[in-house]
Design a protein around this motif. Sequence first.
Motif, mmCIF file in Angstrom:
data_model
loop_
_atom_site.group_PDB
_atom_site.id
_atom_site.type_symbol
_atom_site.label_atom_id
_atom_site.label_comp_id
_atom_site.label_asym_id
_atom_site.label_seq_id
_atom_site.Cartn_x
_atom_site.Cartn_y
_atom_site.Cartn_z
ATOM 1 N N ALA A 28 0.835 -1.202 0.000
ATOM 2 C CA ALA A 28 0.000 0.000 0.000
ATOM 3 C C ALA A 28 0.875 1.259 0.000
ATOM 4 O O ALA A 28 0.571 2.229 -0.706
ATOM 5 C CB ALA A 28 -0.951 0.001 1.191
ATOM 6 N N GLU A 29 1.967 1.239 0.756
ATOM 7 C CA GLU A 29 2.869 2.399 0.786
ATOM 8 C C GLU A 29 3.493 2.639 -0.577
ATOM 9 O O GLU A 29 3.613 3.789 -1.014
ATOM 10 C CB GLU A 29 3.949 2.210 1.855
ATOM 11 N N GLU A 30 3.899 1.563 -1.239
ATOM 12 C CA GLU A 30 4.482 1.684 -2.589
ATOM 13 C C GLU A 30 3.481 2.313 -3.548
ATOM 14 O O GLU A 30 3.816 3.224 -4.311
ATOM 15 C CB GLU A 30 4.896 0.298 -3.098
ATOM 16 N N VAL A 31 2.236 1.859 -3.494
ATOM 17 C CA VAL A 31 1.206 2.387 -4.394
ATOM 18 C C VAL A 31 0.915 3.846 -4.075
ATOM 19 O O VAL A 31 0.817 4.683 -4.985
ATOM 20 C CB VAL A 31 -0.078 1.524 -4.319
ATOM 21 N N LYS A 32 0.808 4.191 -2.797
ATOM 22 C CA LYS A 32 0.539 5.583 -2.432
ATOM 23 C C LYS A 32 1.675 6.505 -2.878
ATOM 24 O O LYS A 32 1.420 7.617 -3.337
ATOM 25 C CB LYS A 32 0.313 5.705 -0.925
ATOM 26 N N GLU A 33 2.908 6.040 -2.756
ATOM 27 C CA GLU A 33 4.035 6.847 -3.228
ATOM 28 C C GLU A 33 3.893 7.114 -4.727
ATOM 29 O O GLU A 33 4.138 8.227 -5.194
ATOM 30 C CB GLU A 33 5.346 6.117 -2.905
ATOM 31 N N ARG A 34 3.464 6.104 -5.475
ATOM 32 C CA ARG A 34 3.254 6.280 -6.918
ATOM 33 C C ARG A 34 2.095 7.232 -7.189
ATOM 34 O O ARG A 34 2.160 8.053 -8.117
ATOM 35 C CB ARG A 34 3.010 4.923 -7.585
ATOM 36 N N VAL A 35 1.035 7.152 -6.390
ATOM 37 C CA VAL A 35 -0.111 8.064 -6.548
ATOM 38 C C VAL A 35 0.362 9.506 -6.410
ATOM 39 O O VAL A 35 -0.025 10.377 -7.195
ATOM 40 C CB VAL A 35 -1.226 7.746 -5.518
ATOM 41 N N TRP A 36 1.225 9.769 -5.431
ATOM 42 C CA TRP A 36 1.702 11.132 -5.199
ATOM 43 C C TRP A 36 2.674 11.599 -6.284
ATOM 44 O O TRP A 36 2.956 12.796 -6.376
ATOM 45 C CB TRP A 36 2.307 11.272 -3.808
ATOM 46 N N ARG A 37 3.168 10.696 -7.104
ATOM 47 C CA ARG A 37 4.031 11.101 -8.224
ATOM 48 C C ARG A 37 3.225 11.564 -9.430
ATOM 49 O O ARG A 37 3.794 12.110 -10.377
ATOM 50 C CB ARG A 37 4.971 9.959 -8.605
ATOM 51 N N LEU A 38 1.906 11.353 -9.422
ATOM 52 C CA LEU A 38 1.065 11.872 -10.506
ATOM 53 C C LEU A 38 1.116 13.395 -10.504
ATOM 54 O O LEU A 38 1.103 14.022 -9.449
ATOM 55 C CB LEU A 38 -0.389 11.435 -10.331
ATOM 56 N N ARG A 39 1.174 13.966 -11.673
ATOM 57 C CA ARG A 39 1.164 15.414 -11.848
ATOM 58 C C ARG A 39 0.091 15.761 -12.880
ATOM 59 O O ARG A 39 -0.210 14.951 -13.749
ATOM 60 C CB ARG A 39 2.526 15.920 -12.369
#
Length: 150
Positions: free
Chosen positions: A10-21
């Motif tokens: 879940a942490e890995e996915v959330k980190e990727r979510v926050w990389r969306l621009r």
Amino acid sequence: MKNLFEPGRAEEVKERVWRLRPESERQWGKMTPAQAAAHCSAAMEWAVGDDVPPRMFVGRIVGGIIKSKVVGDDEPIRRNSPTAKTLVVTDECDLEKEQQRLCGLIDRFAVGGAEGCTKHPHSFFGRMTPEEWAVLTYKHLDHHLRQFGV
């Protein structure tokens, strides 16, 4: 198989979510990054039981067969796969707000584990175990994050 119940996933996915621009370039499809995040949140609402959509007729016929192919291995979801009409987002959305909403739902699902998972059937795939929901939610999120190169 990768799933949202795995420690750290879940942490890995959330980190990727926050990389969306807002300017993240889509590789396929029609949604913007903010719309994709809103779409993923709507799907996560199914997984935690906040929204209980009715079963689709076609899903009653072929959903179980397709479910075994989707949640049966680590193959990513194919590009331009069909989506439920209720999950289509066409409105303009605020990316940061949608990222916060999505990450909150990811946390709720992951922390809640099997007990926090919906007991209702998926609108297309039908009855699913919590483990199948965990695989499907991971694959769905990964699909849309890959759509924008994250």
